[in-house]
Write a protein that holds these residues in place. Structure first.
Motif, PDB file in Angstrom:
ATOM      1  N   LEU A   1      59.847 120.601 -34.517  1.00 55.31           N
ATOM      2  CA  LEU A   1      60.575 119.877 -33.663  1.00 55.31           C
ATOM      3  C   LEU A   1      61.248 120.729 -32.577  1.00 55.31           C
ATOM      4  CD1 LEU A   1      62.586 117.286 -33.350  1.00 55.31           C
ATOM      5  CD2 LEU A   1      64.374 118.436 -34.290  1.00 55.31           C
ATOM      6  N   ARG A   2      60.934 120.237 -31.404  1.00 55.06           N
ATOM      7  CA  ARG A   2      61.599 121.123 -29.700  1.00 55.06           C
ATOM      8  C   ARG A   2      62.828 120.394 -29.377  1.00 55.06           C
ATOM      9  NH1 ARG A   2      57.516 119.952 -25.693  1.00 55.06           N
ATOM     10  NH2 ARG A   2      58.866 118.176 -25.250  1.00 55.06           N
ATOM     11  N   PHE A   3      63.653 120.924 -29.269  1.00 56.16           N
ATOM     12  CA  PHE A   3      65.068 120.608 -28.676  1.00 56.16           C
ATOM     13  C   PHE A   3      64.686 120.410 -27.320  1.00 56.16           C
ATOM     14  CE2 PHE A   3      66.582 122.803 -32.942  1.00 56.16           C
ATOM     15  CZ  PHE A   3      67.444 121.964 -32.928  1.00 56.16           C
ATOM     16  N   ASP A   4      65.177 119.247 -26.584  1.00 59.51           N
ATOM     17  CA  ASP A   4      65.157 118.934 -25.243  1.00 59.51           C
ATOM     18  C   ASP A   4      66.384 118.928 -24.458  1.00 59.51           C
ATOM     19  OD1 ASP A   4      62.448 118.881 -25.729  1.00 59.51           O
ATOM     20  OD2 ASP A   4      62.231 116.704 -26.165  1.00 59.51           O
ATOM     21  N   ALA A   5      67.342 118.246 -24.711  1.00 61.08           N
ATOM     22  CA  ALA A   5      68.693 117.969 -24.242  1.00 61.08           C
ATOM     23  C   ALA A   5      69.771 118.040 -25.117  1.00 61.08           C
ATOM     24  CB  ALA A   5      68.256 116.913 -23.037  1.00 61.08           C
ATOM     25  N   SER A   6      70.889 118.175 -24.444  1.00 62.26           N
ATOM     26  CA  SER A   6      72.133 117.908 -25.106  1.00 62.26           C
ATOM     27  C   SER A   6      72.688 116.498 -25.072  1.00 62.26           C
ATOM     28  CB  SER A   6      73.160 118.817 -24.409  1.00 62.26           C
ATOM     29  OG  SER A   6      73.285 118.974 -23.101  1.00 62.26           O
ATOM     30  N   GLY A   7      71.648 115.461 -25.236  1.00 64.17           N
ATOM     31  CA  GLY A   7      72.130 114.278 -25.180  1.00 64.17           C
ATOM     32  C   GLY A   7      70.611 113.243 -24.955  1.00 64.17           C
ATOM     33  N   SER A   8      70.929 112.199 -24.439  1.00 70.64           N
ATOM     34  CA  SER A   8      69.650 111.328 -24.326  1.00 70.64           C
ATOM     35  C   SER A   8      68.724 112.018 -23.018  1.00 70.64           C
ATOM     36  CB  SER A   8      69.779 110.010 -23.975  1.00 70.64           C
ATOM     37  OG  SER A   8      70.550 109.509 -24.984  1.00 70.64           O
ATOM     38  N   GLY A   9      69.613 112.910 -22.253  1.00 74.45           N
ATOM     39  CA  GLY A   9      68.847 113.669 -20.983  1.00 74.45           C
ATOM     40  C   GLY A   9      69.868 114.841 -20.865  1.00 74.45           C
ATOM     41  N   ALA A  10      69.633 115.577 -19.681  1.00 72.47           N
ATOM     42  CA  ALA A  10      70.489 116.874 -19.283  1.00 72.47           C
ATOM     43  C   ALA A  10      71.814 116.345 -19.085  1.00 72.47           C
ATOM     44  CB  ALA A  10      69.784 117.036 -18.104  1.00 72.47           C
ATOM     45  N   SER A  11      72.821 117.018 -19.624  1.00 74.76           N
ATOM     46  CA  SER A  11      74.129 116.642 -19.499  1.00 74.76           C
ATOM     47  C   SER A  11      75.005 118.002 -19.270  1.00 74.76           C
ATOM     48  CB  SER A  11      74.913 115.911 -20.590  1.00 74.76           C
ATOM     49  OG  SER A  11      74.806 116.565 -21.769  1.00 74.76           O
ATOM     50  N   SER A  12      76.291 117.790 -18.904  1.00 76.52           N
ATOM     51  CA  SER A  12      77.043 119.100 -19.193  1.00 76.52           C
ATOM     52  C   SER A  12      77.643 119.612 -20.449  1.00 76.52           C
ATOM     53  CB  SER A  12      78.469 118.895 -18.340  1.00 76.52           C
ATOM     54  OG  SER A  12      79.206 117.722 -18.916  1.00 76.52           O
ATOM     55  N   LEU A  13      77.137 118.762 -21.642  1.00 76.38           N
ATOM     56  CA  LEU A  13      77.207 119.286 -22.980  1.00 76.38           C
ATOM     57  C   LEU A  13      76.501 120.518 -23.141  1.00 76.38           C
ATOM     58  CD1 LEU A  13      77.148 115.879 -24.723  1.00 76.38           C
ATOM     59  CD2 LEU A  13      79.063 116.891 -23.979  1.00 76.38           C
ATOM     60  N   ILE A  14      76.958 121.174 -24.334  1.00 76.05           N
ATOM     61  CA  ILE A  14      76.164 122.519 -24.470  1.00 76.05           C
ATOM     62  C   ILE A  14      75.239 122.713 -25.616  1.00 76.05           C
ATOM     63  CG2 ILE A  14      78.291 123.751 -23.162  1.00 76.05           C
ATOM     64  CD1 ILE A  14      79.120 124.908 -25.923  1.00 76.05           C
ATOM     65  N   GLY A  15      75.363 121.389 -26.378  1.00 82.59           N
ATOM     66  CA  GLY A  15      74.679 121.367 -27.740  1.00 82.59           C
ATOM     67  C   GLY A  15      73.670 120.223 -27.886  1.00 82.59           C
ATOM     68  N   ALA A  16      72.497 120.444 -28.245  1.00 80.66           N
ATOM     69  CA  ALA A  16      71.509 119.614 -28.463  1.00 80.66           C
ATOM     70  C   ALA A  16      71.595 119.366 -30.206  1.00 80.66           C
ATOM     71  CB  ALA A  16      70.193 119.774 -28.150  1.00 80.66           C
ATOM     72  N   ASP A  17      71.938 118.227 -30.555  1.00 80.73           N
ATOM     73  CA  ASP A  17      72.232 118.160 -32.047  1.00 80.73           C
ATOM     74  C   ASP A  17      71.006 116.900 -32.675  1.00 80.73           C
ATOM     75  OD1 ASP A  17      74.494 119.453 -31.748  1.00 80.73           O
ATOM     76  OD2 ASP A  17      75.511 117.833 -31.025  1.00 80.73           O
ATOM     77  N   VAL A  18      70.519 117.406 -33.939  1.00 79.94           N
ATOM     78  CA  VAL A  18      69.567 116.315 -34.753  1.00 79.94           C
ATOM     79  C   VAL A  18      70.264 116.450 -35.754  1.00 79.94           C
ATOM     80  CG1 VAL A  18      67.423 116.213 -35.506  1.00 79.94           C
ATOM     81  CG2 VAL A  18      67.662 116.919 -33.080  1.00 79.94           C
ATOM     82  N   ARG A  19      70.078 115.307 -36.468  1.00 84.36           N
ATOM     83  CA  ARG A  19      70.864 115.199 -37.848  1.00 84.36           C
ATOM     84  C   ARG A  19      70.160 114.205 -38.890  1.00 84.36           C
ATOM     85  NH1 ARG A  19      73.016 112.272 -33.984  1.00 84.36           N
ATOM     86  NH2 ARG A  19      73.098 109.676 -34.130  1.00 84.36           N
TER      87      ARG A  19
END
Length: 226
Positions: free
Chosen positions: A65-83
């Motif tokens: 799995l490759r993490f791409d963005a901290s949301g559905s797309g780029a945002s000011s959030l700092i974490g890319a979360d998968v669950r």
């Protein structure tokens, strides 16, 4: 000698192979990932299932799995979360059981703005789909070294509290070095070979040992005086 043999066998059971793994598609070999993943599926922020790329080979199988963005797309959030959420009833576990989660992470060497941190989080919920009240959360972090041929692991355990009906397994890539707000947010950050397993407790191991008698390891009985 008998007591020593019993203790050795007990320790082997406690430290040997855990119960059957309880995650689905733990190494992303199905090739599918949807952000809207529900119970028994991977879901979360923007991520992609890939094969070997950027000089990094999957740790288990042919995909990761490759993490791409901290949301559905780029945002000011700092974490890319998968669950992934699993129902305790489906798993055959109950409150009071201990679960151990493990995840492996890797990333490209990158540059001075390449992020290094990954998190593993286990959460217990009071409903069957992980949308209710959170009863307990445990987490751990690992800071990766940027060596393409090595994967760093993170592992933690959770004692399921009373009222637990589901367990949620979360992995995250964190923008701990530079919070990029343009796509892609991550230079090449990956996860693979995840696991969530039941940890046998000493009491459970003892309860499962009717074989002691067959092995001559039964507790000796005191002879009554005549």
């Amino acid at each position: 000698l008998q007591c020593l043999s019993t203790l050795c066998l007990l320790l082997m059971l406690v430290h040997s192979a855990d119960a059957a793994p309880v995650l689905i598609d733990a190494s992303f070999e199905s090739g599918s990932y949807t952000e809207s993943g529900t119970v028994d599926e991977w879901g979360g922020d923007a991520a992609t299932v890939v094969g070997t790329e950027n000089g990094i080979t999957p740790l288990d199988g042919s995909q990761m799995l490759r993490f791409d963005a901290s949301g559905s797309g780029a945002s000011s959030l700092i974490g890319a979360d998968v669950r992934q959420v699993r129902n305790l009833t489906d798993l055959g576990v109950s409150p009071g059981d201990i679960l151990r989660g493990t995840a492996y992470f890797n990333r490209v060497a990158g540059d001075s703005e390449t992020d290094t941190r990954f998190d593993l989080i286990l959460r217990a919920f009071d409903d069957v789909d992980g949308g209710g009240s959170q009863l307990l959360q445990v987490s751990t972090s690992v800071f990766t070294d940027g060596i393409l041929t090595t994967w760093e692991s993170a592992s933690t355990t959770i004692l399921l509290p009373a009222g637990t009906q589901s367990i949620r397994f979360d992995i995250s890539a964190l923008e701990n070095v530079f919070n990029d707000t343009t796509s892609p947010e991550f230079d090449g950050h990956y996860a693979d070979n995840l696991s969530l397993q039941v940890v046998p407790t000493p009491a459970a191991a003892l309860a499962a040992l009717p074989i002691f008698g067959m092995l001559g390891l039964t507790r000796p009985h005191r002879q009554r005086a005549t």
